[in-house]
Design an enzyme around this catalytic site. Structure first.
Site, PDB file in Angstrom:
ATOM      1  N   GLY A   1      32.549  12.557   9.969  1.00  0.00           N
ATOM      2  CA  GLY A   1      31.347  11.877  10.461  1.00  0.00           C
ATOM      3  C   GLY A   1      30.189  12.829  10.651  1.00  0.00           C
ATOM      4  O   GLY A   1      29.045  12.527  10.276  1.00  0.00           O
ATOM      5  N   ASP A   2      30.454  13.994  11.224  1.00  0.00           N
ATOM      6  CA  ASP A   2      29.395  14.990  11.416  1.00  0.00           C
ATOM      7  C   ASP A   2      28.838  15.453  10.076  1.00  0.00           C
ATOM      8  O   ASP A   2      27.619  15.580   9.896  1.00  0.00           O
ATOM      9  CB  ASP A   2      29.947  16.192  12.178  1.00  0.00           C
ATOM     10  N   SER A   3      29.721  15.743   9.132  1.00  0.00           N
ATOM     11  CA  SER A   3      29.279  16.286   7.858  1.00  0.00           C
ATOM     12  C   SER A   3      28.490  15.256   7.056  1.00  0.00           C
ATOM     13  O   SER A   3      27.514  15.600   6.379  1.00  0.00           O
ATOM     14  CB  SER A   3      30.480  16.782   7.050  1.00  0.00           C
TER      15      SER A   3
ATOM     16  N   SER B   1      25.101  15.283   8.432  1.00  0.00           N
ATOM     17  CA  SER B   1      24.384  16.459   7.951  1.00  0.00           C
ATOM     18  C   SER B   1      23.780  16.211   6.578  1.00  0.00           C
ATOM     19  O   SER B   1      22.607  16.526   6.319  1.00  0.00           O
ATOM     20  CB  SER B   1      25.329  17.666   7.872  1.00  0.00           C
TER      21      SER B   1
END
Length: 398
Positions: free
Chosen positions: A167-169, A172
């Site tokens: 999810g973070d990537s 990004s």
């Protein structure tokens, strides 16, 4: 530093994954990336997962090519230095909870007034508005609410997670994409700067294909299907005789026929009812059973050799050990041999995407906390005493 983003200055107010990964991509392609860190320990990622000495190996990758500037943002001097740096930037990237930068006097209204061409990437759990904006949000929550967790795993088990911070990537990547579009607008004279509002939830949701229209029209709720690809047949993970697993994607019409002939099932290859995907979906269990019967009688190398000869997409499931031993990874420059600051050799992932004329480069691994503080703040005309105060080193200079 050189590259397609040479001359672009990025100031990163980020910790852990989402904003730092976005800023890393800028740094790999030539932008000057100034990472603002707290003098009290810096980015917590410095201590995440496995350490070499007292520093995370992940840090050596996530912060490569960045300049670390230690600033005490709770002090007037530190906040002012941060404002000046942000005002000098083309892009600011942050992943505070909405309103966090505003509390430090570093919000969009302040910074855009100082630099009308500024692009600000704001990554948060739920976005800068809406009823959930003030909730804390991590990548795992974005994956859960974005829909991917519900559809991941075996139907007989609870929803699973991918073994990385997906999810973070994804947030990004959306942040970088939005920033580059906003920069293009500025650099081509079409208008001034703007906010790129990135939600972890929405970044995951954006990958969920036809999930919503299928539900809206037919009431369908896509469920967990293990290694299979629902509605597309055959495409699954199949066991081999030596305990391995092979992923086979035989789901286009000509590939399906080649696959069936490769496994000795000419009858299925020539079956008119299986000539197109809708017919194969109706008999997916039968097709999976036929493929499993064939793969389970052979070692994985024999399976892959036969499918390669038949021009059928297939691959073993790679571990880290498989990746670093693979000649294709090395030939493509995806395994970079370098050293850490103490001289320890290390292999880091290569840079993606591949640009033919202006490829990305790695110039240095993650810096020491505050390594570039004096160098960067001196460009603002600050004295040694002012730098010491702003960075929380009040006893360092007089």
């Amino acid at each position: 530093m050189s590259g397609p983003l040479h001359g672009i200055r990025v100031v990163e107010f980020g910790t852990l994954i989402a904003a730092p990964f976005a800023a890393r991509l800028f740094a790999e392609f030539g932008a000057e990336v100034i990472k603002i860190e707290s003098p009290e320990g810096g980015d917590p990622l410095r201590k995440w997962r496995q350490l070499h000495g007292d520093t995370s190996l992940w840090w050596s990758l996530q912060a490569r090519n960045k300049k670390s500037v230690a600033l005490d943002l709770k002090s007037a001097e530190g906040a002012e230095a941060a404002r000046q740096l942000a005002a000098s930037a083309d892009v600011v990237i942050e992943n505070f909870r909405p309103g966090g930068l505003e509390k430090l006097g570093l919000g969009w209204d302040v910074l855009s007034a100082m630099n009308p061409d500024l692009v600000m990437v704001r990554i948060s759990g739920y976005g800068q508005d809406g009823p959930y904006r003030d909730r804390p949000g991590f990548g795992a929550i974005g994956e859960a609410m974005g829909g991917i967790r519900y559809t991941t795993g075996d139907p007989s088990t609870p929803p699973a997670r991918v073994g990385i911070s997906l999810g973070d990537s994804l947030a990004s990547l959306h942040g970088v994409m939005g920033a580059l579009m906003a920069l293009l607008r500025v650099k081509t004279g079409q208008g001034g700067g703007q906010v790129v509002d990135v939600s972890l939830v929405e970044s995951v949701f954006n990958l969920m294909e036809s999930l919503v229209p299928e539900h809206a029209m037919f009431g369908t709720v896509r469920e967990r299907t293990g290694g299979a690809l629902p509605g597309i047949s055959p495409s699954n993970t199949y066991p081999t005789a030596d305990g391995g697993f092979v992923v086979i994607a035989g789901n286009s019409d000509p590939i399906f026929r080649r696959l069936m002939r490769a496994i000795g099932r000419v009858d299925l290859a020539d079956d008119a009812a299986l000539a197109t995907n809708p017919g194969r979906v109706l008999r997916n269990a039968e097709l999976d059973a036929a493929i499993t019967h064939w793969t389970s009688g052979l070692h994985i190398d024999a399976v892959l050799a036969a499918l390669d000869a038949a021009d059928v997409p297939a691959g073993r499931i790679y571990s880290a050990a498989d990746i670093v031993a693979d000649p294709h990874y090395r030939a493509r420059g995806m395994l970079l041999e370098t050293t850490l600051p103490d001289g320890q050799p290390i292999t880091l992932p290569g840079i993606v995407p591949k640009l033919s004329a202006t490829p990305g480069q790695m110039h240095w691994t993650g810096p020491a906390l505050g390594e570039h503080t004096d160098q960067v703040l001196a460009t603002l005309g600050m004295t040694a005493a002012a730098i010491a105060t702003a960075s929380g080193r009040t006893g360092d200079a007089a």
